[in-house]
Design a protein around this motif. Sequence first.
Motif, PDB file in Angstrom:
ATOM      1  N   VAL A   1      -7.936  49.049  -6.671  1.00 47.34           N
ATOM      2  CA  VAL A   1      -8.817  47.936  -7.010  1.00 47.34           C
ATOM      3  C   VAL A   1      -8.968  47.922  -8.526  1.00 47.34           C
ATOM      4  O   VAL A   1      -9.314  48.946  -9.129  1.00 47.34           O
ATOM      5  CB  VAL A   1     -10.198  48.073  -6.347  1.00 47.34           C
ATOM      6  CG1 VAL A   1     -11.035  46.823  -6.625  1.00 47.34           C
ATOM      7  CG2 VAL A   1     -10.057  48.297  -4.849  1.00 47.34           C
ATOM      8  N   ALA A   2      -8.691  46.756  -9.122  1.00 43.88           N
ATOM      9  CA  ALA A   2      -8.804  46.601 -10.575  1.00 43.88           C
ATOM     10  C   ALA A   2      -9.976  45.680 -10.894  1.00 43.88           C
ATOM     11  O   ALA A   2     -10.364  44.829 -10.085  1.00 43.88           O
ATOM     12  CB  ALA A   2      -7.520  46.035 -11.156  1.00 43.88           C
ATOM     13  N   ASP A   3     -10.507  45.829 -12.097  1.00 42.34           N
ATOM     14  CA  ASP A   3     -11.574  44.933 -12.526  1.00 42.34           C
ATOM     15  C   ASP A   3     -10.980  43.735 -13.263  1.00 42.34           C
ATOM     16  O   ASP A   3      -9.747  43.591 -13.369  1.00 42.34           O
ATOM     17  CB  ASP A   3     -12.621  45.671 -13.363  1.00 42.34           C
ATOM     18  CG  ASP A   3     -12.053  46.272 -14.654  1.00 42.34           C
ATOM     19  OD1 ASP A   3     -10.998  45.801 -15.144  1.00 42.34           O
ATOM     20  OD2 ASP A   3     -12.671  47.215 -15.182  1.00 42.34           O
ATOM     21  N   GLU A   4     -11.835  42.891 -13.814  1.00 42.32           N
ATOM     22  CA  GLU A   4     -11.364  41.661 -14.443  1.00 42.32           C
ATOM     23  C   GLU A   4     -10.649  41.924 -15.764  1.00 42.32           C
ATOM     24  O   GLU A   4      -9.912  41.058 -16.251  1.00 42.32           O
ATOM     25  CB  GLU A   4     -12.553  40.712 -14.662  1.00 42.32           C
ATOM     26  CG  GLU A   4     -12.180  39.279 -15.006  1.00 42.32           C
ATOM     27  CD  GLU A   4     -11.500  38.529 -13.871  1.00 42.32           C
ATOM     28  OE1 GLU A   4     -11.030  37.400 -14.111  1.00 42.32           O
ATOM     29  OE2 GLU A   4     -11.440  39.060 -12.741  1.00 42.32           O
ATOM     30  N   ASP A   5     -10.809  43.092 -16.327  1.00 44.19           N
ATOM     31  CA  ASP A   5     -10.060  43.478 -17.527  1.00 44.19           C
ATOM     32  C   ASP A   5      -8.737  44.140 -17.183  1.00 44.19           C
ATOM     33  O   ASP A   5      -8.046  44.662 -18.063  1.00 44.19           O
ATOM     34  CB  ASP A   5     -10.905  44.425 -18.391  1.00 44.19           C
ATOM     35  CG  ASP A   5     -12.124  43.737 -18.987  1.00 44.19           C
ATOM     36  OD1 ASP A   5     -12.010  42.550 -19.344  1.00 44.19           O
ATOM     37  OD2 ASP A   5     -13.185  44.391 -19.079  1.00 44.19           O
ATOM     38  N   LEU A   6      -8.400  44.142 -15.902  1.00 44.59           N
ATOM     39  CA  LEU A   6      -7.166  44.738 -15.376  1.00 44.59           C
ATOM     40  C   LEU A   6      -7.134  46.252 -15.558  1.00 44.59           C
ATOM     41  O   LEU A   6      -6.059  46.846 -15.684  1.00 44.59           O
ATOM     42  CB  LEU A   6      -5.923  44.083 -15.987  1.00 44.59           C
ATOM     43  CG  LEU A   6      -5.760  42.580 -15.716  1.00 44.59           C
ATOM     44  CD1 LEU A   6      -4.431  42.075 -16.279  1.00 44.59           C
ATOM     45  CD2 LEU A   6      -5.852  42.265 -14.225  1.00 44.59           C
TER      46      LEU A   6
ATOM     47  N   GLN B   1      -9.808  36.312 -17.043  1.00 46.96           N
ATOM     48  CA  GLN B   1     -10.129  36.602 -18.437  1.00 46.96           C
ATOM     49  C   GLN B   1      -8.917  37.073 -19.233  1.00 46.96           C
ATOM     50  O   GLN B   1      -8.790  36.753 -20.420  1.00 46.96           O
ATOM     51  CB  GLN B   1     -11.228  37.675 -18.502  1.00 46.96           C
ATOM     52  CG  GLN B   1     -12.547  37.202 -17.931  1.00 46.96           C
ATOM     53  CD  GLN B   1     -13.639  38.258 -17.973  1.00 46.96           C
ATOM     54  OE1 GLN B   1     -14.778  38.005 -17.606  1.00 46.96           O
ATOM     55  NE2 GLN B   1     -13.291  39.457 -18.407  1.00 46.96           N
ATOM     56  N   VAL B   2      -8.045  37.842 -18.624  1.00 46.28           N
ATOM     57  CA  VAL B   2      -6.842  38.332 -19.296  1.00 46.28           C
ATOM     58  C   VAL B   2      -5.718  37.349 -18.993  1.00 46.28           C
ATOM     59  O   VAL B   2      -5.249  37.261 -17.866  1.00 46.28           O
ATOM     60  CB  VAL B   2      -6.473  39.752 -18.832  1.00 46.28           C
ATOM     61  CG1 VAL B   2      -5.221  40.235 -19.551  1.00 46.28           C
ATOM     62  CG2 VAL B   2      -7.631  40.705 -19.061  1.00 46.28           C
ATOM     63  N   LYS B   3      -5.279  36.620 -20.010  1.00 48.26           N
ATOM     64  CA  LYS B   3      -4.369  35.506 -19.784  1.00 48.26           C
ATOM     65  C   LYS B   3      -2.890  35.864 -19.918  1.00 48.26           C
ATOM     66  O   LYS B   3      -2.036  35.134 -19.415  1.00 48.26           O
ATOM     67  CB  LYS B   3      -4.690  34.375 -20.768  1.00 48.26           C
ATOM     68  CG  LYS B   3      -6.075  33.772 -20.607  1.00 48.26           C
ATOM     69  CD  LYS B   3      -6.199  33.030 -19.295  1.00 48.26           C
ATOM     70  CE  LYS B   3      -7.495  32.262 -19.170  1.00 48.26           C
ATOM     71  NZ  LYS B   3      -7.610  31.540 -17.897  1.00 48.26           N
ATOM     72  N   ASP B   4      -2.582  36.949 -20.604  1.00 49.89           N
ATOM     73  CA  ASP B   4      -1.179  37.189 -20.958  1.00 49.89           C
ATOM     74  C   ASP B   4      -0.474  38.201 -20.064  1.00 49.89           C
ATOM     75  O   ASP B   4       0.711  38.474 -20.250  1.00 49.89           O
ATOM     76  CB  ASP B   4      -1.075  37.651 -22.412  1.00 49.89           C
ATOM     77  CG  ASP B   4      -1.850  38.938 -22.674  1.00 49.89           C
ATOM     78  OD1 ASP B   4      -2.675  39.326 -21.814  1.00 49.89           O
ATOM     79  OD2 ASP B   4      -1.640  39.551 -23.739  1.00 49.89           O
ATOM     80  N   ARG B   5      -1.166  38.764 -19.094  1.00 49.15           N
ATOM     81  CA  ARG B   5      -0.503  39.745 -18.234  1.00 49.15           C
ATOM     82  C   ARG B   5      -1.199  39.812 -16.874  1.00 49.15           C
ATOM     83  O   ARG B   5      -2.319  39.325 -16.704  1.00 49.15           O
ATOM     84  CB  ARG B   5      -0.501  41.128 -18.878  1.00 49.15           C
ATOM     85  CG  ARG B   5      -1.863  41.719 -19.158  1.00 49.15           C
ATOM     86  CD  ARG B   5      -1.794  42.999 -19.983  1.00 49.15           C
ATOM     87  NE  ARG B   5      -3.127  43.552 -20.230  1.00 49.15           N
ATOM     88  CZ  ARG B   5      -3.700  44.477 -19.471  1.00 49.15           C
ATOM     89  NH1 ARG B   5      -3.027  44.974 -18.422  1.00 49.15           N
ATOM     90  NH2 ARG B   5      -4.914  44.925 -19.731  1.00 49.15           N
ATOM     91  N   ILE B   6      -0.520  40.431 -15.907  1.00 50.79           N
ATOM     92  CA  ILE B   6      -1.075  40.686 -14.582  1.00 50.79           C
ATOM     93  C   ILE B   6      -0.669  42.094 -14.172  1.00 50.79           C
ATOM     94  O   ILE B   6       0.159  42.736 -14.843  1.00 50.79           O
ATOM     95  CB  ILE B   6      -0.579  39.666 -13.536  1.00 50.79           C
ATOM     96  CG1 ILE B   6       0.941  39.796 -13.332  1.00 50.79           C
ATOM     97  CG2 ILE B   6      -0.947  38.244 -13.935  1.00 50.79           C
ATOM     98  CD1 ILE B   6       1.470  38.936 -12.183  1.00 50.79           C
ATOM     99  N   LEU B   7      -1.226  42.592 -13.086  1.00 54.57           N
ATOM    100  CA  LEU B   7      -0.823  43.887 -12.547  1.00 54.57           C
ATOM    101  C   LEU B   7       0.031  43.675 -11.306  1.00 54.57           C
ATOM    102  O   LEU B   7      -0.317  42.877 -10.418  1.00 54.57           O
ATOM    103  CB  LEU B   7      -2.047  44.735 -12.181  1.00 54.57           C
ATOM    104  CG  LEU B   7      -2.951  45.196 -13.322  1.00 54.57           C
ATOM    105  CD1 LEU B   7      -4.072  46.068 -12.768  1.00 54.57           C
ATOM    106  CD2 LEU B   7      -2.170  45.953 -14.391  1.00 54.57           C
ATOM    107  N   VAL B   8       1.163  44.376 -11.269  1.00 59.38           N
ATOM    108  CA  VAL B   8       2.033  44.325 -10.106  1.00 59.38           C
ATOM    109  C   VAL B   8       2.297  45.746  -9.630  1.00 59.38           C
ATOM    110  O   VAL B   8       2.216  46.708 -10.403  1.00 59.38           O
ATOM    111  CB  VAL B   8       3.366  43.609 -10.404  1.00 59.38           C
ATOM    112  CG1 VAL B   8       3.134  42.164 -10.779  1.00 59.38           C
ATOM    113  CG2 VAL B   8       4.148  44.329 -11.487  1.00 59.38           C
ATOM    114  N   ALA B   9       2.618  45.873  -8.352  1.00 58.53           N
ATOM    115  CA  ALA B   9       2.950  47.169  -7.762  1.00 58.53           C
ATOM    116  C   ALA B   9       4.372  47.110  -7.236  1.00 58.53           C
ATOM    117  O   ALA B   9       4.749  46.145  -6.560  1.00 58.53           O
ATOM    118  CB  ALA B   9       1.974  47.508  -6.646  1.00 58.53           C
TER     119      ALA B   9
END
Length: 677
Positions: free
Chosen positions: A188-193, A146-154
């Motif tokens: 754990v992240a949801d679909e909205d990051l 759903q969120v197209k412009d970013r991702i989560l990284v560690a």
Amino acid sequence: MRTVLLAAVAALAFLPNIAHAQTAAQAVASTPLIERAKLFGNPSRGRAQLSPDGKWLAWGAPRDGVMNIWVAPRANPSQAKPLTAEKTRPIRSFFWAPDSASILFVNDKGGDENFLLYGVDVASGAQRTLTPFEKTRAEVLSVSRQVKDRILVAVNNRDPRWHDVYSLDLKSGALKLVFKNDSYGGFVADEDLNLRMAQRSRDDGGADYFRIVDGKVETTPVVSYGLEDSLTTEAVGFTHDGKTLYWLDSRGRNTAALIAQDLAGGQSSIVAQDPKADIGQVLADPKTGVVQAYAVNYLRNTWTAVDPTVKADLDFLQQQLKGEINITSRTDADDLWTVAVDPVSAPSAHYLYDRKGRSLTKLFVTRPELEGQPLQPMHPVEIKARDGLTLVSYLTLPPGADANGDGKADKPAPLVLFVHGGPWGRDVYGYNSYHQWLANRGYAVLSVNYRASTGFGKDFISAGDLQWAGKMHDDLIDAVKWAETNGVTTPKQTAIMGGSYGGYATLVGLTFTPEAFACGVDIVGPSNLETLLKTIPPYWEAVKQQFYKRMGDPTTPAGVALLKDRSPVYRASAITKPLLIGQGANDPRVNQAESDQIVAAMQAKAIPVTYVLFPDEGHGFARPQNNIAFNAVAEQFLKGCLGGRSEPIGGALKASTAQVKAGAGFTPGLQEALAAN
């Protein structure tokens, strides 16, 4: 005198049982020899993935001899072009950005496992380093549909023990700190990051899960479990509406079940469970995140559909494609899938599946050079350990040893016991290049899921606690006895071989049970459990207590005594059979010192050993040239020990970075190959 005697013993050890060797040789004499390069070189293509919008196809393929990423219009795969230009280190995994505009991948340098994240723009081919930090391991935490412009990284650039969480803007490359982490092993992240859960390890080897509300971690855990559930319980992910959280959960049962937790009401329901094996792979609806199908892998991987629509798809695919099925990508619209099929005794193939039209288009075969080659079937078998535990294992017989194909040997052959790493991992049914290579050389090959292997429930894992070189090794010995009893091989004609824990098992076999094996091949195996635990990577801090509880606690006198007792380096003088060791100089998991120690201990006692070091590799050999080179040495070594056949070393060493640090004279043909290069 001792040196002369040991050298004589070593020379005799290389003489195979002549009558047995003739029997095996006769069985495979008419079978073509499969070249090592066809088995261990670069595949022609692999890992097909659709872009989320369905317009593009990507796959891995060689470019100037190195695996890179290629992209083609989905409607015309023949227009493929290389997107990356790695010159040395192969790209082994990649994924599409959610906006379909770029492809992301991770890679390290020389096998050090300090993985950096890279992004490549599909339109321009421009490549960026998205985590530009030295001595840092980047991990992709969450990618949303759903969120197209970013991702989560560690990233652990601030403290090597802990990964801070960042939001990565895919267009600008900007990193924005989301969570500064000083004690949590996972999130754990949801679909909205949004981060919703944090997991922290406990001193007993278990873990606690905490809710994250408005960016802050609550102080009271909502889920807790001990050591026994630590490898079979975890949060899997949320449905897209954020209302349901899926778990793999073994609490109150043995095998891990798939659980759906209603977060509003707190109720949990069982989606799937199996009495023999953990729930494994899961297919979730790309539009909703709701689980549609799951897989259970006991002897073989079996899919079961929850959604009737997906059941129709899986049934169609199983009817059309003969082999092990895996869905490798799905579009956002879920109208197109890429599907891989593994026929086991033939190279795998990738297909484009149109769900609406119920049609399959073959994209490629991964290794077309293996089509028509004499690949052998793999047979799942259940072996009983001495205490009654069932060991799921996989047997491949050499050509001519099983005329009717029932998986039962008609005539014995030399055996290679090929031991998986981990030990918290498992062997599976499917195409296996090592099984095929060794069977083609005239050996039966047996891979055993010894206790501590994952996938068969927590009791099976826990049965291996504190049993390194104990009952875990007994399982391997029991498997060899099974093979002898069932006519697969004859006594004294078994080699032991493996990587990581499998390398350790090899050293244990030659030191704790020196008469059980004819020889051993150790690939990046630890020899000293004390030093192994002292040198694990700092980012394993969160799982350190699990190691201590399952192997031996180096912070207590009893634990130190146990670790010493189970360390092959202290028993090196017991080795009487030939040993070959392969090691990567940059291995962060099993440091080079682990191989150096056992080699030095053997040399101090004038015990023969062959030691091959690769200065540009880590925990295993990622570069095909190096893998081929080591296997070229290994098959000469095994031929000298067991009497199988081999392909000459030829120029394999010259094409690699192999350095023979010790014992070239103890492996037939190795000195000549070095001189020729």
